[in-house]
Design a protein around this motif. Structure first.
Motif, PDB file in Angstrom:
ATOM      1  N   ARG A 235       5.557  40.490 -16.031  1.00  0.00           N
ATOM      2  CA  ARG A 235       5.731  39.005 -16.442  1.00  0.00           C
ATOM      3  C   ARG A 235       6.054  38.250 -15.212  1.00  0.00           C
ATOM      4  N   VAL A 236       5.829  36.774 -15.482  1.00  0.00           N
ATOM      5  CA  VAL A 236       6.080  35.906 -14.519  1.00  0.00           C
ATOM      6  C   VAL A 236       5.121  36.037 -13.167  1.00  0.00           C
ATOM      7  N   LYS A 237       4.136  36.338 -13.394  1.00  0.00           N
ATOM      8  CA  LYS A 237       2.920  36.806 -12.246  1.00  0.00           C
ATOM      9  C   LYS A 237       1.447  36.006 -12.559  1.00  0.00           C
ATOM     10  N   CYS A 238       0.923  35.564 -11.950  1.00  0.00           N
ATOM     11  CA  CYS A 238      -0.300  35.145 -12.021  1.00  0.00           C
ATOM     12  C   CYS A 238      -1.179  36.047 -12.394  1.00  0.00           C
ATOM     13  N   SER A 239      -1.994  35.937 -13.623  1.00  0.00           N
ATOM     14  CA  SER A 239      -3.155  37.091 -13.877  1.00  0.00           C
ATOM     15  C   SER A 239      -4.176  36.782 -13.041  1.00  0.00           C
ATOM     16  N   HIS A 240      -4.459  35.770 -12.321  1.00  0.00           N
ATOM     17  CA  HIS A 240      -5.566  35.901 -11.356  1.00  0.00           C
ATOM     18  C   HIS A 240      -5.363  35.839  -9.909  1.00  0.00           C
ATOM     19  N   CYS A 241      -4.502  35.359  -9.281  1.00  0.00           N
ATOM     20  CA  CYS A 241      -4.057  35.501  -7.897  1.00  0.00           C
ATOM     21  C   CYS A 241      -3.228  36.432  -7.668  1.00  0.00           C
ATOM     22  N   GLY A 246       5.419  29.355  -8.358  1.00  0.00           N
ATOM     23  CA  GLY A 246       4.718  28.119  -8.945  1.00  0.00           C
ATOM     24  C   GLY A 246       4.082  28.660 -10.309  1.00  0.00           C
ATOM     25  N   ILE A 247       4.882  29.409 -11.121  1.00  0.00           N
ATOM     26  CA  ILE A 247       4.614  29.878 -12.320  1.00  0.00           C
ATOM     27  C   ILE A 247       5.221  29.048 -13.452  1.00  0.00           C
ATOM     28  N   HIS A 248       4.594  28.438 -14.184  1.00  0.00           N
ATOM     29  CA  HIS A 248       5.212  27.324 -15.288  1.00  0.00           C
ATOM     30  C   HIS A 248       4.591  27.835 -16.650  1.00  0.00           C
ATOM     31  N   TYR A 249       5.097  27.418 -17.564  1.00  0.00           N
ATOM     32  CA  TYR A 249       4.760  27.771 -19.090  1.00  0.00           C
ATOM     33  C   TYR A 249       4.700  26.346 -19.762  1.00  0.00           C
ATOM     34  N   HIS A 250       3.531  26.282 -20.440  1.00  0.00           N
ATOM     35  CA  HIS A 250       3.228  25.045 -21.201  1.00  0.00           C
ATOM     36  C   HIS A 250       2.957  25.429 -22.635  1.00  0.00           C
ATOM     37  N   SER A 251       3.329  24.552 -23.558  1.00  0.00           N
ATOM     38  CA  SER A 251       3.092  24.690 -25.025  1.00  0.00           C
ATOM     39  C   SER A 251       3.034  23.563 -25.867  1.00  0.00           C
ATOM     40  N   LEU A 252       2.360  23.663 -27.064  1.00  0.00           N
ATOM     41  CA  LEU A 252       1.982  22.472 -27.858  1.00  0.00           C
ATOM     42  C   LEU A 252       3.390  22.001 -28.406  1.00  0.00           C
ATOM     43  N   SER A 268       5.443  30.449 -29.840  1.00  0.00           N
ATOM     44  CA  SER A 268       4.832  31.903 -29.910  1.00  0.00           C
ATOM     45  C   SER A 268       3.524  31.946 -28.946  1.00  0.00           C
ATOM     46  N   VAL A 269       2.740  30.890 -28.494  1.00  0.00           N
ATOM     47  CA  VAL A 269       1.784  30.767 -27.512  1.00  0.00           C
ATOM     48  C   VAL A 269       1.981  29.771 -26.713  1.00  0.00           C
ATOM     49  N   GLN A 270       1.909  30.261 -25.469  1.00  0.00           N
ATOM     50  CA  GLN A 270       2.130  29.421 -24.208  1.00  0.00           C
ATOM     51  C   GLN A 270       1.034  29.691 -23.162  1.00  0.00           C
ATOM     52  N   ALA A 271       0.876  28.725 -22.508  1.00  0.00           N
ATOM     53  CA  ALA A 271      -0.274  28.705 -21.073  1.00  0.00           C
ATOM     54  C   ALA A 271       0.524  29.067 -20.207  1.00  0.00           C
ATOM     55  N   GLU A 272       0.502  29.948 -19.271  1.00  0.00           N
ATOM     56  CA  GLU A 272       0.891  30.350 -18.220  1.00  0.00           C
ATOM     57  C   GLU A 272       0.286  29.849 -16.698  1.00  0.00           C
ATOM     58  N   THR A 273       0.560  28.937 -16.163  1.00  0.00           N
ATOM     59  CA  THR A 273      -0.271  28.160 -15.192  1.00  0.00           C
ATOM     60  C   THR A 273       0.208  28.812 -13.564  1.00  0.00           C
ATOM     61  N   CYS A 274      -0.486  28.657 -12.626  1.00  0.00           N
ATOM     62  CA  CYS A 274      -0.171  28.964 -11.407  1.00  0.00           C
ATOM     63  C   CYS A 274      -0.425  27.959 -10.654  1.00  0.00           C
ATOM     64  N   ASP A 275       0.438  27.334  -9.768  1.00  0.00           N
ATOM     65  CA  ASP A 275       0.244  26.240  -9.007  1.00  0.00           C
ATOM     66  C   ASP A 275      -0.379  26.848  -7.627  1.00  0.00           C
ATOM     67  N   GLU A 276      -0.210  28.123  -7.523  1.00  0.00           N
ATOM     68  CA  GLU A 276      -0.894  28.549  -6.143  1.00  0.00           C
ATOM     69  C   GLU A 276      -2.237  28.792  -6.237  1.00  0.00           C
ATOM     70  N   CYS A 277      -3.068  28.924  -7.350  1.00  0.00           N
ATOM     71  CA  CYS A 277      -4.370  29.150  -7.312  1.00  0.00           C
ATOM     72  C   CYS A 277      -5.178  28.160  -8.372  1.00  0.00           C
ATOM     73  N   GLY A 278      -4.308  27.460  -9.142  1.00  0.00           N
ATOM     74  CA  GLY A 278      -4.567  26.614 -10.204  1.00  0.00           C
ATOM     75  C   GLY A 278      -5.365  27.236 -11.460  1.00  0.00           C
ATOM     76  N   ALA A 311      -5.118  18.838 -16.999  1.00  0.00           N
ATOM     77  CA  ALA A 311      -4.008  18.767 -16.011  1.00  0.00           C
ATOM     78  C   ALA A 311      -4.619  19.429 -14.777  1.00  0.00           C
ATOM     79  N   GLY A 312      -5.749  19.945 -14.610  1.00  0.00           N
ATOM     80  CA  GLY A 312      -6.439  20.453 -13.500  1.00  0.00           C
ATOM     81  C   GLY A 312      -6.582  22.018 -13.256  1.00  0.00           C
ATOM     82  N   PHE A 313      -5.953  22.613 -14.351  1.00  0.00           N
ATOM     83  CA  PHE A 313      -5.902  24.089 -14.186  1.00  0.00           C
ATOM     84  C   PHE A 313      -7.259  24.633 -14.981  1.00  0.00           C
ATOM     85  N   GLN A 314      -7.843  25.829 -14.177  1.00  0.00           N
ATOM     86  CA  GLN A 314      -8.913  26.521 -14.802  1.00  0.00           C
ATOM     87  C   GLN A 314      -8.741  27.608 -15.449  1.00  0.00           C
TER      88      GLN A 314
END
Length: 339
Positions: A235-241, A246-252, A268-278, A311-314
């Motif tokens: 957990r708390v690790k970018c699944s891409h890079c 810079g790991i943050h969690y977003h939810s509705l 119960s559903v969040q988006a895990e974003t990474c500031d390092e790789c976007g 917000a600019g994330f892919q």
């Protein structure tokens, strides 16, 4: 949409150490449960949802996927030597864009489509299903190739149906390989060089899921978009890079019936974003809702994808039910594998 900064109880390194002692690296799909459970969740989430019609269509698709998976025809599988070579090279033994597809997958897809047609009576989707059912072998293989290679030119009305057939085919192969090597053994599928991709077929995940173990721990697994294998990632690790910065969690942010806003940290559903790789990937949390499904809940929270993308994330992942026509929407397996 709200943002909650990551405040883990354990560091990623501590979780990794514990995970190696307490939990398996892989969770393979269960033939009798995978698509049946997904159908149930889709129907549950469809009630009152803005995407109700699509989600009910996806539920019908999961229904026939389940039926066909229970009695899938015999297909060619990797030899023991092939599995050994893949393991030594730390590569997936069933690489999606490279694997020579057995013609039996087309017969299984057509059976799925035949089962779908009467279930869609009165639905606009029925015509698309019938059109694909009438397609030639070459047309089916062409669409499968475009989908697995991440190339442009997909027939978007047929894409979710072709993808559904490929999902059943790859899931069956994974289960048959494991069956041949013993249920207690994981040797056919090991850790690969790129841990952000499925160790069985090299595909992208759809989302990640925190699973509950007997000790109450919530270990995070990535869920393969193609074969539904789940593999561990701390957990708390970018699944891409794989950055832990810079790991943050977003939810509705939901609004309760009394007008108060619910605690988004409990979503119960969040988006895990990474500031390092976007990049970002959703995480669905079983500790907050035991009935979450990595695919169904991803579909039901499409609005979250839109907000995070604005917000600019892919996306790092892909949902094969939601391909929209661009090259970035197909499972670009760069081994293949990432957007």
């Amino acid at each position: 949409m709200s943002v909650t900064k990551a405040t883990p109880l354990l560091s990623p390194e501590e979780i990794a150490v514990r995970s190696g002692q307490q939990m398996p690296y892989l969770h393979l799909p269960v033939r009798a449960e995978l698509f049946a459970t997904r159908e149930t969740r889709l129907r549950q989430l469809a009630a009152g949802h803005a995407m109700r019609d699509f989600m009910l269509f996806a539920a019908e698709l999961a229904h026939v996927q389940h039926e066909v998976l229970q009695d899938f025809p015999t297909v060619a599988l990797p030899s023991d030597d092939d599995l050994l070579a893949a393991g030594r090279a730390a590569q997936a033994p069933l690489p999606a864009p490279l694997w020579p597809r057995d013609p039996a997958w087309r017969g299984a897809l057509r059976r799925m489509l035949e089962l779908m047609v009467p279930r869609l009576a009165g639905s606009p989707a029925q015509a698309a299903v019938q059109a694909l059912l009438d397609a030639s072998d070459d047309q089916l293989e062409g669409q499968a190739e475009l989908l697995l290679q991440g190339a442009a030119g997909l027939d978007m009305s047929a894409a979710p149906l072709v993808a559904a057939g490929l999902q059943v085919y790859w899931t069956h192969m994974v289960l048959e390989i494991q069956k041949a090597h013993g249920a207690a053994r994981q040797e056919p599928f090991g850790r690969t060089l790129d841990v952000t991709l499925c160790p069985c077929c090299g595909s992208l995940p759809t989302s990640s899921v925190t699973r509950l173990d007997a000790g109450g721990s919530h270990f995070r697994y990535l869920n393969c978009a193609l074969c539904s294998t789940q593999w561990h990632m701390v957990r708390v690790k970018c699944s891409h890079c794989q950055s832990t910065k810079g790991i943050h969690y977003h939810s509705l942010q939901a609004v309760a019936t009394d007008g108060a806003q619910e605690d988004t940290a409990q979503a119960s559903v969040q988006a895990e974003t990474c500031d390092e790789c976007g990049h970002y990937l959703k995480i669905v949390r079983m500790e907050r809702d035991l009935h979450v499904d990595p695919v169904a809940d991803d579909v039901a929270t499409l609005t979250l994808d839109i907000l995070v993308s604005e917000a600019g994330f892919q996306p790092h992942g892909v949902n094969l039910l939601l391909l929209t026509g661009g090259e970035d929407d197909a499972p670009e397996n760069d081994q293949p594998g990432s957007h």
